[in-house]
Design an enzyme around this catalytic site. Structure first.
Site, PDB file in Angstrom:
ATOM      1  N   LYS A 266     101.018 -74.462  56.799  1.00  0.00           N
ATOM      2  CA  LYS A 266     102.220 -74.801  56.016  1.00  0.00           C
ATOM      3  C   LYS A 266     103.341 -75.301  56.935  1.00  0.00           C
ATOM      4  O   LYS A 266     104.086 -76.225  56.592  1.00  0.00           O
ATOM      5  CB  LYS A 266     102.677 -73.571  55.220  1.00  0.00           C
ATOM      6  CG  LYS A 266     103.956 -73.748  54.435  1.00  0.00           C
ATOM      7  CD  LYS A 266     103.823 -74.644  53.218  1.00  0.00           C
ATOM      8  CE  LYS A 266     105.183 -74.844  52.548  1.00  0.00           C
ATOM      9  NZ  LYS A 266     105.146 -75.536  51.283  1.00  0.00           N
TER      10      LYS A 266
ATOM     11  N   THR B 298     106.732 -69.222  51.640  1.00  0.00           N
ATOM     12  CA  THR B 298     106.599 -69.828  52.966  1.00  0.00           C
ATOM     13  C   THR B 298     107.341 -68.932  53.950  1.00  0.00           C
ATOM     14  O   THR B 298     108.567 -68.809  53.880  1.00  0.00           O
ATOM     15  CB  THR B 298     107.209 -71.245  52.991  1.00  0.00           C
ATOM     16  OG1 THR B 298     106.560 -72.026  51.983  1.00  0.00           O
ATOM     17  CG2 THR B 298     107.013 -71.892  54.345  1.00  0.00           C
TER      18      THR B 298
HETATM   19  P1  NAP Z   1     113.772 -69.770  44.270  1.00  0.00           P
HETATM   20  O1  NAP Z   1     113.712 -70.522  43.001  1.00  0.00           O
HETATM   21  O2  NAP Z   1     115.011 -69.763  45.070  1.00  0.00           O
HETATM   22  O3  NAP Z   1     113.325 -68.261  43.942  1.00  0.00           O
HETATM   23  C1  NAP Z   1     113.358 -67.303  44.959  1.00  0.00           C
HETATM   24  C2  NAP Z   1     112.750 -66.017  44.426  1.00  0.00           C
HETATM   25  O4  NAP Z   1     112.797 -65.031  45.500  1.00  0.00           O
HETATM   26  C3  NAP Z   1     113.522 -65.414  43.265  1.00  0.00           C
HETATM   27  O5  NAP Z   1     112.618 -64.761  42.400  1.00  0.00           O
HETATM   28  C4  NAP Z   1     114.434 -64.402  43.970  1.00  0.00           C
HETATM   29  O6  NAP Z   1     114.869 -63.355  43.128  1.00  0.00           O
HETATM   30  C5  NAP Z   1     113.487 -63.886  45.002  1.00  0.00           C
HETATM   31  N1  NAP Z   1     114.187 -63.236  46.127  1.00  0.00           N
HETATM   32  C6  NAP Z   1     114.963 -63.820  47.056  1.00  0.00           C
HETATM   33  N2  NAP Z   1     115.436 -62.892  47.926  1.00  0.00           N
HETATM   34  C7  NAP Z   1     114.930 -61.705  47.524  1.00  0.00           C
HETATM   35  C8  NAP Z   1     115.042 -60.375  48.009  1.00  0.00           C
HETATM   36  N3  NAP Z   1     115.754 -60.087  49.093  1.00  0.00           N
HETATM   37  N4  NAP Z   1     114.380 -59.405  47.338  1.00  0.00           N
HETATM   38  C9  NAP Z   1     113.646 -59.685  46.240  1.00  0.00           C
HETATM   39  N5  NAP Z   1     113.502 -60.919  45.734  1.00  0.00           N
HETATM   40  C10 NAP Z   1     114.140 -61.919  46.362  1.00  0.00           C
HETATM   41  O7  NAP Z   1     112.625 -70.270  45.283  1.00  0.00           O
HETATM   42  P2  NAP Z   1     111.259 -71.031  44.945  1.00  0.00           P
HETATM   43  O8  NAP Z   1     111.521 -72.487  44.896  1.00  0.00           O
HETATM   44  O9  NAP Z   1     110.574 -70.353  43.818  1.00  0.00           O
HETATM   45  O10 NAP Z   1     110.457 -70.768  46.319  1.00  0.00           O
HETATM   46  C11 NAP Z   1     109.787 -69.537  46.563  1.00  0.00           C
HETATM   47  C12 NAP Z   1     108.968 -69.696  47.846  1.00  0.00           C
HETATM   48  O11 NAP Z   1     108.026 -70.776  47.679  1.00  0.00           O
HETATM   49  C13 NAP Z   1     109.814 -70.031  49.072  1.00  0.00           C
HETATM   50  O12 NAP Z   1     109.296 -69.395  50.213  1.00  0.00           O
HETATM   51  C14 NAP Z   1     109.667 -71.542  49.193  1.00  0.00           C
HETATM   52  O13 NAP Z   1     109.857 -71.979  50.523  1.00  0.00           O
HETATM   53  C15 NAP Z   1     108.231 -71.740  48.713  1.00  0.00           C
HETATM   54  N6  NAP Z   1     107.946 -73.072  48.145  1.00  0.00           N
HETATM   55  C16 NAP Z   1     108.816 -73.671  47.295  1.00  0.00           C
HETATM   56  C17 NAP Z   1     108.512 -74.944  46.799  1.00  0.00           C
HETATM   57  C18 NAP Z   1     109.432 -75.671  45.838  1.00  0.00           C
HETATM   58  O14 NAP Z   1     109.223 -76.876  45.607  1.00  0.00           O
HETATM   59  N7  NAP Z   1     110.426 -75.016  45.245  1.00  0.00           N
HETATM   60  C19 NAP Z   1     107.327 -75.587  47.165  1.00  0.00           C
HETATM   61  C20 NAP Z   1     106.449 -74.920  48.016  1.00  0.00           C
HETATM   62  C21 NAP Z   1     106.767 -73.666  48.501  1.00  0.00           C
HETATM   63  P3  NAP Z   1     116.209 -63.543  42.227  1.00  0.00           P
HETATM   64  O15 NAP Z   1     115.766 -64.214  40.964  1.00  0.00           O
HETATM   65  O16 NAP Z   1     116.691 -62.173  42.030  1.00  0.00           O
HETATM   66  O17 NAP Z   1     117.172 -64.389  43.029  1.00  0.00           O
END
Ligand code: NAP
Length: 307
Positions: free
Chosen positions: A186, A111
Site C-alpha cells: 500500500k 492504511t
Molecule cells: P474517514 O471517512 O475519515 O473515517 C475514519 C473512521 O475512523 C471513522 O469511522 C472514525 O470514527 C474512525 N476513527 C478515527 N479516529 C479514531 C479513533 N481514535 N478511535 C476510533 N475510531 C476512530 O476515513 P476513510 O476514508 O473511511 O478511511 C479509512 C481508512 O481507509 C484510512 O486509513 C484511509 O487511509 C484508508 N483508505 C481510504 C480511501 C478513501 O478513498 N477514502 C481509500 C483507500 C484507503 P468517527 O466517525 O467517530 O470519526
C-alpha cells in the site's frame, strides 16, 4: 499431549471460514464495506467511535441488537477494522481485544505502517487471535461497488479463511506475503497515487492557462498514453473546483508520512514524497484538509499567478 490438542484445535480453526463479521469504523470506506458484507450475509454488527453512525447503520440494515460491546465482539469470528491512522487502529484494537474469542481474526483495511501491523499481530497472537493486514485501493467508488483492490499480508491459512470476506468487498485480492507486506504494498501504491496527482494537477493547471477547452482536453488525453484513473475520475471535478469527492488529502498526507519512513528505513530519500508532503501540509494549513487530493490543483494554479 496439550501441545497436540492445541495443534488439532489450531488446524480445525484454520479450516473454519469467517462468517460472523463486525465492522469497526464507519467512515467513507467502512460504511459501504459493511453494506456489502451485509448483502453477502456475513455481517453481524457494526461499531464506531461516534455512536450515531453505528445506530444509523443498525437501523438501515436492521441488524440484531447486542447487550453491550462484550456481547457483540464475543459473538464475532472476525472484526474488520477501517479507521483513520496508526494510533486510532491501536486504540480500537485494544478496545475489543479482551472480548474476542481465541481463533478469531482481525482484518485491518486501514492504511497504517507495516510496523504497526506487525506489532498488533504479535499482541493478538499472544491471545490466540490472528491478524491480517488488508489495505485497500479503489476509493469510495470501489468500496461502494465492492470492487476494491486488496493487498493482503497474512499466513496462508488465515488468508484462505478470509476469502469470502474479501470477495464481498473487493474484486482484485492478492496475497502479498506475511503480515506487514500488505501495508508495504500500500505504501508503494500511495507513492504512485501522489505522483499521478502531481502530474495530472500540474498538467490540467497548465491546460487552463493555455485556454484549452477542458472537456475536450480531458477526453483526448484520457484516450491516449497519458490516460489514467485519476484523470478519468477527478479531471472534470477538479477543473470545476469540486473537491468534495473521494479521498481526503489529509489522509494522503498521513500515508505519505508512512512512505517517507519506509523509504528512510531503506536508506533512501524520495523528492516526490517530500515535495508532496510539503504541498499537502500547505493545503491543510489553508483549511483544505478535508478536500479530495485533486485540490492540489489549487497550488499548481498559483505557479502561474506567481510567474
Ligand atoms: P474517514 O471517512 O475519515 O473515517 C475514519 C473512521 O475512523 C471513522 O469511522 C472514525 O470514527 C474512525 N476513527 C478515527 N479516529 C479514531 C479513533 N481514535 N478511535 C476510533 N475510531 C476512530 O476515513 P476513510 O476514508 O473511511 O478511511 C479509512 C481508512 O481507509 C484510512 O486509513 C484511509 O487511509 C484508508 N483508505 C481510504 C480511501 C478513501 O478513498 N477514502 C481509500 C483507500 C484507503 P468517527 O466517525 O467517530 O470519526
Amino acid at each position: 499431549m496439550l501441545t497436540s490438542i492445541q495443534t488439532d484445535i489450531e488446524f480445525f480453526m484454520s479450516e473454519i471460514k469467517l462468517n460472523k463479521v463486525v465492522v469497526y469504523g464507519l467512515g467513507a470506506m467502512g460504511r459501504p464495506m459493511a453494506r456489502n458484507l451485509h448483502e453477502q450475509g456475513l455481517l453481524i454488527g457494526v461499531k464506531n467511535r461516534t455512536e450515531g453512525k453505528a445506530m444509523a447503520m443498525n437501523d438501515e440494515l436492521n441488524l440484531a441488537e447486542f447487550e453491550d460491546d462484550e456481547d457483540l465482539f464475543s459473538q464475532a469470528d472476525c472484526v474488520l477494522t477501517c479507521v483513520a491512522a496508526d494510533d486510532d487502529l491501536k486504540a480500537v484494537v485494544h478496545d475489543f481485544i479482551d472480548h474476542l474469542k481465541p481463533g478469531s481474526v482481525v482484518i485491518d483495511c486501514s492504511t497504517v505502517s507495516p510496523n504497526t501491523a506487525r506489532t498488533l499481530a504479535d499482541d493478538l497472537a499472544s491471545r490466540g487471535i490472528s491478524f491480517i493486514d488488508a489495505p485497500v485501493s479503489g476509493g469510495v467508488e470501489g468500496a461502494k461497488k465492492g470492487t476494491l483492490s486488496i493487498m493482503v499480508g497474512a499466513d496462508r491459512e488465515q488468508y484462505k479463511r478470509a476469502t469470502e470476506v474479501f470477495a464481498a468487498i473487493g474484486s482484485q485480492i492478492t496475497h502479498m506475503g506475511r503480515v506487514g507486506q500488505g501495508q508495504a504494498t500500500k505504501a508503494v501504491n500511495q507513492v504512485m497515487v501522489a505522483g499521478v496527482a502531481q502530474a495530472v494537477c500540474s498538467a490540467l493547471a497548465m491546460a487552463e492557462q493555455c485556454n484549452l477547452d477542458m472537456k475536450k482536453t480531458i477526453e483526448v488525453l484520457s484516450a491516449g498514453a497519458a490516460g489514467n484513473w485519476f484523470l478519468d475520475n477527478r479531471g472534470t471535478t477538479m477543473v470545476n473546483d469540486e473537491f468534495n469527492v473521494g479521498f481526503k488529502l489529509s489522509l494522503l498526507h498521513k500515508d505519505l508520512k508512512i512512505c517517507q519512513a519506509t523509504v528512510k528505513e531503506l536508506g533512501a530519500q524520495m523528492p516526490l514524497i517530500d515535495d508532496s508532503l510539503t504541498e499537502y501540509a500547505q493545503l491543510m494549513d489553508m483549511d483544505h484538509g478535508n478536500e479530495d487530493i485533486s485540490a492540489l490543483i489549487r497550488l499548481k494554479r498559483q505557479l502561474f499567478e506567481d510567474a
